[in-house]
Design a protein around this motif. Structure first.
Motif, mmCIF file in Angstrom:
data_model
loop_
_atom_site.group_PDB
_atom_site.id
_atom_site.type_symbol
_atom_site.label_atom_id
_atom_site.label_comp_id
_atom_site.label_asym_id
_atom_site.label_seq_id
_atom_site.Cartn_x
_atom_site.Cartn_y
_atom_site.Cartn_z
ATOM 1 N N ALA A 14 5.483 14.924 3.551
ATOM 2 C CA ALA A 14 6.248 13.754 3.096
ATOM 3 C C ALA A 14 6.498 12.806 4.266
ATOM 4 C CB ALA A 14 7.554 14.206 2.467
ATOM 5 N N THR A 15 6.715 13.353 5.448
ATOM 6 C CA THR A 15 6.925 12.526 6.643
ATOM 7 C C THR A 15 5.693 11.685 6.936
ATOM 8 O OG1 THR A 15 8.395 14.206 7.551
ATOM 9 C CG2 THR A 15 7.522 12.585 9.091
ATOM 10 N N LEU A 16 4.519 12.286 6.825
ATOM 11 C CA LEU A 16 3.287 11.537 7.068
ATOM 12 C C LEU A 16 3.132 10.421 6.036
ATOM 13 C CD1 LEU A 16 -0.017 12.775 8.338
ATOM 14 C CD2 LEU A 16 -0.040 11.413 6.270
ATOM 15 N N LYS A 17 3.450 10.695 4.796
ATOM 16 C CA LYS A 17 3.314 9.690 3.736
ATOM 17 C C LYS A 17 4.204 8.471 3.980
ATOM 18 C CE LYS A 17 2.015 12.981 0.168
ATOM 19 N NZ LYS A 17 2.403 13.606 -1.099
ATOM 20 N N THR A 18 5.333 8.658 4.649
ATOM 21 C CA THR A 18 6.233 7.524 4.905
ATOM 22 C C THR A 18 5.661 6.542 5.918
ATOM 23 O OG1 THR A 18 7.488 8.640 6.658
ATOM 24 C CG2 THR A 18 8.278 8.908 4.381
ATOM 25 N N LEU A 19 4.584 6.913 6.618
ATOM 26 C CA LEU A 19 3.963 6.010 7.582
ATOM 27 C C LEU A 19 3.161 4.905 6.897
ATOM 28 C CD1 LEU A 19 2.666 8.617 10.192
ATOM 29 C CD2 LEU A 19 4.740 7.208 10.333
ATOM 30 N N PHE A 20 2.972 5.022 5.579
ATOM 31 C CA PHE A 20 2.150 4.062 4.839
ATOM 32 C C PHE A 20 2.992 3.314 3.816
ATOM 33 C CE2 PHE A 20 -0.580 7.373 6.416
ATOM 34 C CZ PHE A 20 -1.593 6.634 6.998
ATOM 35 N N GLU A 21 2.645 2.069 3.601
ATOM 36 C CA GLU A 21 3.365 1.198 2.677
ATOM 37 C C GLU A 21 2.516 0.987 1.423
ATOM 38 O OE1 GLU A 21 5.831 -0.491 0.699
ATOM 39 O OE2 GLU A 21 6.583 -0.219 2.722
ATOM 40 N N PRO A 22 2.884 1.633 0.315
ATOM 41 C CA PRO A 22 2.056 1.509 -0.895
ATOM 42 C C PRO A 22 2.042 0.111 -1.504
ATOM 43 C CG PRO A 22 4.050 2.734 -1.360
ATOM 44 C CD PRO A 22 4.011 2.506 0.131
ATOM 45 N N ARG A 23 2.946 -0.759 -1.086
ATOM 46 C CA ARG A 23 2.958 -2.124 -1.633
ATOM 47 C C ARG A 23 2.011 -3.056 -0.903
ATOM 48 N NH1 ARG A 23 9.327 -2.560 -1.602
ATOM 49 N NH2 ARG A 23 8.833 -1.467 0.304
ATOM 50 N N ASP A 24 1.418 -2.585 0.200
ATOM 51 C CA ASP A 24 0.423 -3.390 0.901
ATOM 52 C C ASP A 24 -0.780 -3.601 -0.007
ATOM 53 O OD1 ASP A 24 1.943 -3.548 3.165
ATOM 54 O OD2 ASP A 24 0.874 -1.982 4.249
ATOM 55 N N PRO A 25 -1.587 -4.639 0.256
ATOM 56 C CA PRO A 25 -2.799 -4.819 -0.549
ATOM 57 C C PRO A 25 -3.655 -3.548 -0.516
ATOM 58 C CG PRO A 25 -2.427 -6.724 0.826
ATOM 59 C CD PRO A 25 -1.417 -5.677 1.250
ATOM 60 N N ALA A 26 -4.070 -3.122 -1.655
ATOM 61 C CA ALA A 26 -4.891 -1.916 -1.830
ATOM 62 C C ALA A 26 -4.163 -0.645 -1.414
ATOM 63 C CB ALA A 26 -6.213 -2.045 -1.093
ATOM 64 N N GLY A 27 -2.863 -0.718 -1.277
ATOM 65 C CA GLY A 27 -2.072 0.438 -0.873
ATOM 66 C C GLY A 27 -2.142 1.601 -1.848
ATOM 67 N N LEU A 28 -2.380 1.301 -3.105
ATOM 68 C CA LEU A 28 -2.482 2.370 -4.087
ATOM 69 C C LEU A 28 -3.677 3.277 -3.809
ATOM 70 C CD1 LEU A 28 -1.512 0.577 -7.402
ATOM 71 C CD2 LEU A 28 -0.135 2.133 -6.012
ATOM 72 N N ARG A 29 -4.749 2.722 -3.254
ATOM 73 C CA ARG A 29 -5.912 3.546 -2.911
ATOM 74 C C ARG A 29 -5.576 4.490 -1.760
ATOM 75 N NH1 ARG A 29 -9.553 -1.407 -3.566
ATOM 76 N NH2 ARG A 29 -9.666 -1.382 -1.308
ATOM 77 N N CYS A 30 -4.803 4.014 -0.813
ATOM 78 C CA CYS A 30 -4.350 4.850 0.293
ATOM 79 C C CYS A 30 -3.491 5.999 -0.235
ATOM 80 C CB CYS A 30 -3.556 4.002 1.283
ATOM 81 S SG CYS A 30 -2.827 4.931 2.648
ATOM 82 N N VAL A 31 -2.548 5.686 -1.098
ATOM 83 C CA VAL A 31 -1.681 6.698 -1.680
ATOM 84 C C VAL A 31 -2.490 7.696 -2.491
ATOM 85 C CG1 VAL A 31 0.212 7.075 -3.316
ATOM 86 C CG2 VAL A 31 0.347 5.217 -1.656
ATOM 87 N N ALA A 32 -3.521 7.235 -3.181
ATOM 88 C CA ALA A 32 -4.358 8.136 -3.975
ATOM 89 C C ALA A 32 -5.041 9.176 -3.087
ATOM 90 C CB ALA A 32 -5.384 7.341 -4.768
ATOM 91 N N VAL A 33 -5.443 8.788 -1.889
ATOM 92 C CA VAL A 33 -6.023 9.762 -0.952
ATOM 93 C C VAL A 33 -4.942 10.735 -0.498
ATOM 94 C CG1 VAL A 33 -7.106 10.075 1.311
ATOM 95 C CG2 VAL A 33 -7.839 8.201 -0.178
ATOM 96 N N LEU A 34 -3.770 10.217 -0.143
ATOM 97 C CA LEU A 34 -2.675 11.076 0.313
ATOM 98 C C LEU A 34 -2.239 12.067 -0.760
ATOM 99 C CD1 LEU A 34 -0.536 8.410 2.189
ATOM 100 C CD2 LEU A 34 -1.927 10.221 3.218
ATOM 101 N N GLU A 35 -2.366 11.670 -2.015
ATOM 102 C CA GLU A 35 -1.975 12.540 -3.121
ATOM 103 C C GLU A 35 -3.110 13.459 -3.574
ATOM 104 O OE1 GLU A 35 1.048 12.888 -4.327
ATOM 105 O OE2 GLU A 35 1.872 11.326 -3.032
ATOM 106 N N GLY A 36 -4.292 13.307 -2.982
ATOM 107 C CA GLY A 36 -5.424 14.146 -3.347
ATOM 108 C C GLY A 36 -6.139 13.706 -4.612
ATOM 109 N N ILE A 37 -5.889 12.469 -5.043
ATOM 110 C CA ILE A 37 -6.506 11.948 -6.262
ATOM 111 C C ILE A 37 -7.875 11.339 -5.969
ATOM 112 C CG2 ILE A 37 -6.246 10.235 -8.104
ATOM 113 C CD1 ILE A 37 -3.157 10.612 -7.678
ATOM 114 N N SER A 38 -7.983 10.622 -4.865
ATOM 115 C CA SER A 38 -9.237 9.967 -4.471
ATOM 116 C C SER A 38 -9.817 10.659 -3.246
ATOM 117 C CB SER A 38 -8.990 8.495 -4.133
ATOM 118 O OG SER A 38 -8.663 7.776 -5.284
ATOM 119 N N PRO A 39 -11.144 10.587 -3.094
ATOM 120 C CA PRO A 39 -11.757 11.197 -1.912
ATOM 121 C C PRO A 39 -11.428 10.408 -0.656
ATOM 122 C CG PRO A 39 -13.402 9.991 -3.163
ATOM 123 C CD PRO A 39 -12.135 9.961 -3.975
#
Length: 65
Positions: A14-39
């Motif tokens: 969870a600490t690592l995930k806080t280093l990223f801002e999901p509201r940034d452009p294309a941030g949802l793709r970053c979060v999808a990798v962190l959540e194990g949804i996207s490669p």
């Protein structure tokens, strides 16, 4: 900068995930990798106490610092 470690999805904290801002452009793709949804891959200096991390998202070949 410390060591460059590639970490598996099970070590993404969870600490690592806080280093990223999901509201940034294309941030949802970053979060999808962190959540194990996207490669992709996650690199950091420390899985337990990260000072920095980078996400490489495989579908669009994008980096998120």
């Amino acid at each position: 900068m410390g060591a460059l470690l590639e970490i598996p999805p099970a070590q993404i904290s969870a600490t690592l995930k806080t280093l990223f801002e999901p509201r940034d452009p294309a941030g949802l793709r970053c979060v999808a990798v962190l959540e194990g949804i996207s490669p992709g891959k996650v690199f950091t200096d420390s899985p337990s106490a990260p000072a920095w991390a980078v996400v490489w998202e495989g579908a669009f070949n994008a980096l998120y610092p």
